[in-house]
Write a protein that holds these residues in place. Sequence first.
Motif, PDB file in Angstrom:
ATOM      1  N   LEU A  16       0.831  -1.207   0.000  1.00 29.82           N
ATOM      2  CA  LEU A  16       0.000   0.000   0.000  1.00 29.82           C
ATOM      3  C   LEU A  16       0.865   1.256   0.000  1.00 29.82           C
ATOM      4  O   LEU A  16       0.548   2.238  -0.685  1.00 29.82           O
ATOM      5  N   LEU A  64      -4.448   3.119   5.080  1.00 30.79           N
ATOM      6  CA  LEU A  64      -3.405   2.107   5.256  1.00 30.79           C
ATOM      7  C   LEU A  64      -3.535   1.458   6.632  1.00 30.79           C
ATOM      8  O   LEU A  64      -3.515   0.222   6.747  1.00 30.79           O
ATOM      9  N   VAL A 101      -5.674  -2.101  -4.820  1.00 29.45           N
ATOM     10  CA  VAL A 101      -5.928  -0.671  -4.723  1.00 29.45           C
ATOM     11  C   VAL A 101      -6.715  -0.301  -5.972  1.00 29.45           C
ATOM     12  O   VAL A 101      -6.251  -0.502  -7.101  1.00 29.45           O
ATOM     13  N   CYS A 128      -9.216   0.456  -0.953  1.00 34.25           N
ATOM     14  CA  CYS A 128      -8.532  -0.835  -0.852  1.00 34.25           C
ATOM     15  C   CYS A 128      -9.548  -1.957  -0.737  1.00 34.25           C
ATOM     16  O   CYS A 128     -10.472  -1.882   0.078  1.00 34.25           O
TER      17      CYS A 128
END
Length: 131
Positions: free
Chosen positions: A27, A39, A70, A76
């Motif tokens: 990430l 994150l 992503v 995400c």
Amino acid sequence: MLRRHAFRLPPHPASVSLARIRVSDHLAEWGHAQESRTLHDAVLLVSELVTNAVCHGVVPGRDFEVAVTVLADGDCFIEVSDESPTTPELREADPWQENGRGLRLLDELAEAWGVWQRGRHGKTVWALVRK
């Protein structure tokens, strides 16, 4: 543009920290700041889902898979697949219990989550974390 990274791990407690590190690294490489909420939430949810796979989804001799994608907007999408067909269920944890809160945490932090059954190949628990 979508960016996806998937990897397999053995059903061992050490896999939890390894999954956290790998997801965090990917990430960050893909533009999420280390201090970003996205994150942090994604890594926390991966930790919970991998812990569930290690504790409840074990089929001897079978690894499980972790995938993080992503999406174009920066959201995400997390997937943890194991070989157990047992569907996880939200439950109320006693205040003194040391476990049983992972899916509650998932329910609070994820925009959406669910379970895909994969027939005789177990299930995938997925979660969407907004940017």
